[in-house]
Design a protein around this motif. Structure first.
Motif, short mmCIF file in Angstrom:
data_model
loop_
_atom_site.label_atom_id
_atom_site.label_comp_id
_atom_site.label_asym_id
_atom_site.label_seq_id
_atom_site.Cartn_x
_atom_site.Cartn_y
_atom_site.Cartn_z
N HIS A 1 65.51 109.92 62.94
CA HIS A 1 66.95 110.27 63.16
C HIS A 1 66.81 111.23 64.29
CE1 HIS A 1 71.17 111.82 61.93
NE2 HIS A 1 71.35 111.03 63.06
N HIS A 2 67.44 111.24 65.54
CA HIS A 2 67.26 111.96 66.80
C HIS A 2 68.44 113.19 66.35
CE1 HIS A 2 66.54 112.73 71.15
NE2 HIS A 2 65.85 113.72 70.52
N VAL A 3 68.25 113.81 65.39
CA VAL A 3 69.43 114.98 65.04
C VAL A 3 69.59 115.86 66.16
CG1 VAL A 3 69.61 115.19 62.64
CG2 VAL A 3 67.78 115.81 63.63
N GLY B 1 69.33 115.55 69.28
CA GLY B 1 69.29 114.81 70.52
C GLY B 1 70.66 113.90 70.58
N CYS B 2 70.44 112.61 70.75
CA CYS B 2 71.57 111.69 70.73
C CYS B 2 71.92 111.51 69.49
CB CYS B 2 71.21 110.44 71.56
SG CYS B 2 69.89 109.59 70.69
N ARG B 3 71.62 111.76 68.25
CA ARG B 3 71.95 111.70 66.99
C ARG B 3 71.87 110.06 66.57
NH1 ARG B 3 73.31 116.01 64.61
NH2 ARG B 3 74.06 114.94 62.99
N SER C 1 59.39 108.77 72.17
CA SER C 1 60.20 108.36 73.37
C SER C 1 61.53 107.68 72.80
CB SER C 1 59.36 107.26 74.28
OG SER C 1 58.38 108.08 74.75
N CYS C 2 62.50 108.45 72.71
CA CYS C 2 63.82 108.00 72.09
C CYS C 2 64.38 107.04 73.29
CB CYS C 2 64.71 109.25 71.94
SG CYS C 2 66.36 108.89 71.68
N PRO C 3 64.85 105.79 72.79
CA PRO C 3 65.35 104.59 73.96
C PRO C 3 66.33 105.35 74.61
CG PRO C 3 65.13 103.89 71.51
CD PRO C 3 64.69 105.23 71.44
N PHE C 4 67.23 106.42 73.88
CA PHE C 4 68.17 106.95 74.73
C PHE C 4 68.07 108.00 75.47
CE2 PHE C 4 69.28 104.75 70.69
CZ PHE C 4 70.33 103.85 71.30
N CYS C 5 66.96 108.92 74.98
CA CYS C 5 67.06 110.15 75.84
C CYS C 5 65.74 110.50 76.40
CB CYS C 5 66.92 111.49 74.58
SG CYS C 5 68.26 111.11 73.65
N GLY C 6 64.57 109.50 76.12
CA GLY C 6 63.33 109.92 76.61
C GLY C 6 62.33 110.48 75.87
ZN LIG Z 1 67.65 110.44 71.46
#
Ligand SMILES: [Zn+2]
Ligand SMILES: Cc1cc2nc3c(=O)[nH]c(=O)nc-3n(C[C@H](O)[C@H](O)[C@H](O)COP(=O)(O)OP(=O)(O)OC[C@H]3O[C@@H](n4cnc5c(N)ncnc54)[C@H](O)[C@@H]3O)c2cc1C
Lengths: 419, 90
Positions: B56-58, B60-62, B5-10
């Motif tokens: 690293h959410h490469v 997604g939001c990076r 669960s990315c804090p920025f993207c879900g």
């Molecule tokens: Zn993200």
């Protein structure tokens, strides 16, 4: 009961008796209160170390302590590829010694380890990769190891089923080591166990080491689930659990545990003769005597002790396989599993003394330790018996990281999951 | 399959992320002893159990994020932004 010598004649004789007279292949002794050497870990490496301690150095008052049953760790989980085609002399000389031991292992152990020198072929897919493979082949030949650089047509004659004209990864040729091949993983553990037992080594199963006892910087014994066992010297050979067991003696190592998966397909008619590896990714495959395709790829890529892999890696590995041999898209996979790899920060192993007196380390095998089994045992036995490394493992120390002498075949840097 | 669960993207599949190892080791000050740098670059606790790590959410939001994950079960208990602190359960 000792099991006697195995031979074709014995097989015939036992067959007439309904195979009831074979006896145990090794004893099941209770631990003694004390040993000259205790080896922690009953995988191929621990068992081979005990065997060579007894055979080469006359040290037979030895126990191998295994928390479960022998050979069920990575020894029983690998894709069984045996080779010595490394770039750096610190590696290729060691692995070549190991390959030479493999070549005589069945006679030495009187046990069929199904060593099959069917060749290991590394494919390359570009001009620059050809240069890199030629360099590795030259390094091997300079160290007296067989290596042949094949062009595309030579590869085609050897393995016609490959997709030579893949739009992204056309096959330009391959680096072949004919003496490489495969062996039977379980048999190697059993053969070394039986061999060591014959010299009097105690193989003690269901005996987990829970702590290492020390006084004034020297080891004195181990605490186990079957009681305290005193030891003058202790060797660690626990693969994926290296960090954990070494921490019992206060060591913090350049090692991380990661999982690697392997796969076996349904049985097929002969498709490939030897071991083939894909150079544009990480994929390797051979065909077992039963006809199943045995293959694998890279790590899942995150720290794990879970002994099972995840689906993204399954998809990735199979995609690579299909890119190499499109016909694989119709093959069904029967089994999949994973093992816990002791990944070092340069991708090369550790066979060495440690800062604790009387404590020796064998680990960091990453995913190349099966081929190393006899050579690793041979060098580790030497290191323990002489309290000094053999020249073949002299570079495989913990200190090399501190000294900037890493042995990084891949040039991937200090990231264990990239090796 | 890890679902992070990315804090920025879900919640996203692990294939969108790159792994970058133990997030508890901190880069020493530039003038620190070589021995301190050795530990930072090369040695790890490598625990069987809870592990705080960088992903690293490469795809997604990076953004770099921290994940508290169990190396024995693959359970994910907490995810945070890079600058936030995560505690290991006792
Ligand atoms: Zn993200
Ligand atoms: C999927 C996969 C594919 C691979 N493919 C290849 C290949 O093609 N070629 C190749 O060369 N290598 C390959 N490898 C690597 C190879 O399998 C290993 O490097 C090698 O088998 C390690 O042998 P070992 O004896 O050190 O470890 P293991 O066989 O894992 O033995 C270690 C033993 O230590 C025991 N142990 C752990 N902790 C304790 C404790 N506290 N007390 C007592 N006992 C303990 C464990 O139960 C285990 O039996 C592969 C590995 C995997 C997982």
């Amino acid at each position: 009961m000792a099991s006697g010598r195995y031979s074709a004649f014995r097989l015939l004789a036992e067959g007439l008796g309904g195979h009831r007279g074979w006896g145990r292949a090794w004893r099941d002794p209770a631990p003694k209160p004390a040993y000259d050497v205790v080896i922690i870990g009953g995988g191929g490496h621990g068992l081979a170390s005990a065997y060579y301690l007894a055979k080469e150095h006359g040290i037979a008052n030895v126990a191998v302590l295994e928390r479960g049953a022998i050979g069920l760790g990575n020894t029983g989980r690998n894709t069984t590829i045996v080779r010595s085609n490394y770039l750096y002399p610190q590696n290729n000389r060691f692995y070549e010694k190991s390959l030479q031991l493999w070549e005589g292992l069945e006679q030495d152990l009187n046990f069929n380890v199904m060593m099959s020198q069917r060749g290991v072929l590394n494919l390359f897919h570009s001009d620059s990769q050809r240069d890199q493979y030629a360099r590795r082949g030259n390094s091997m030949r300079l160290n007296g190891i067989d290596a042949e650089l094949l062009d595309r047509e030579q590869v085609r004659r050897l393995v016609p089923i490959l997709d030579f004209d893949n739009a992204r990864f056309p096959i330009y040729g391959g680096l072949l080591q004919k003496r490489g091949g495969t062996a039977r993983h379980d048999a190697v553990a059993w053969g070394f166990a039986r061999g060591a037992d014959k010299y009097g080594v105690d193989i003690i199963q269901n005996c987990e080491v829970t702590s290492i006892r020390m006084t004034r910087g020297w080891v004195v014994g181990v605490e186990t689930t079957r009681g305290y066992i005193a030891a003058k010297k202790i060797g660690i050979a626990v693969a994926g659990h290296t960090s954990h067991v070494a921490s019992m003696a206060g060591l913090r190592l350049p090692v991380e545990s990661h999982i690697l998966q392997a796969f076996v397909s349904e049985g097929l008619k002969p498709l490939i003769d030897g071991v083939v590896t894909f150079g544009a990714g990480h994929f390797y495959m051979s065909q077992s005597d039963k006809g199943g395709l045995v293959f694998g790829g890279g790590l899942d890529g995150y720290n794990s002790y879970a002994r099972r892999g995840n689906l993204p890696t399954v998809e990735h590995v199979w995609t690579e396989g299909v890119a190499l041999i499109p016909a694989l898209s119709r093959v069904r996979v029967l089994r999949q599993w994973a093992g816990v790899m002791d990944m070092t920060f340069d991708g090369s192993p550790l066979i060495c003394k440690t800062p604790v007196e009387g404590l020796y380390l064998n680990g960091g095998w990453c995913y190349g330790g099966f081929k190393a089994t006899p050579g690793s045992g041979w060098c580790f036995a030497h290191t323990i018996a002489k309290d000094a490394p053999h020249e073949l493992n002299a570079a495989m120390t913990i200190e090399r990281f501190r000294q900037g002498r890493t042995i990084d075949e891949k040039g991937a840097g200090p990231f264990p999951w990239l090796h | 399959m890890h679902r992070i669960s990315c804090p920025f993207c879900g919640a996203r599949d692990e294939i969108e992320f790159h792994y970058r190892g133990d997030a508890t080791v901190l880069r020493p000050a530039p003038g620190a002893e070589a021995e301190v740098f050795y530990d930072y670059v090369y040695t790890r606790d490598n625990p069987m159990g809870w592990h705080i790590e960088w992903w690293h959410h490469v795809s997604g939001c990076r953004q770099w994020i921290k994940v508290l994950r169990n190396t024995a079960t693959h359970e994910i208990k907490a995810v945070s932004k890079a600058q936030d602190k995560i505690e290991k359960p006792r």
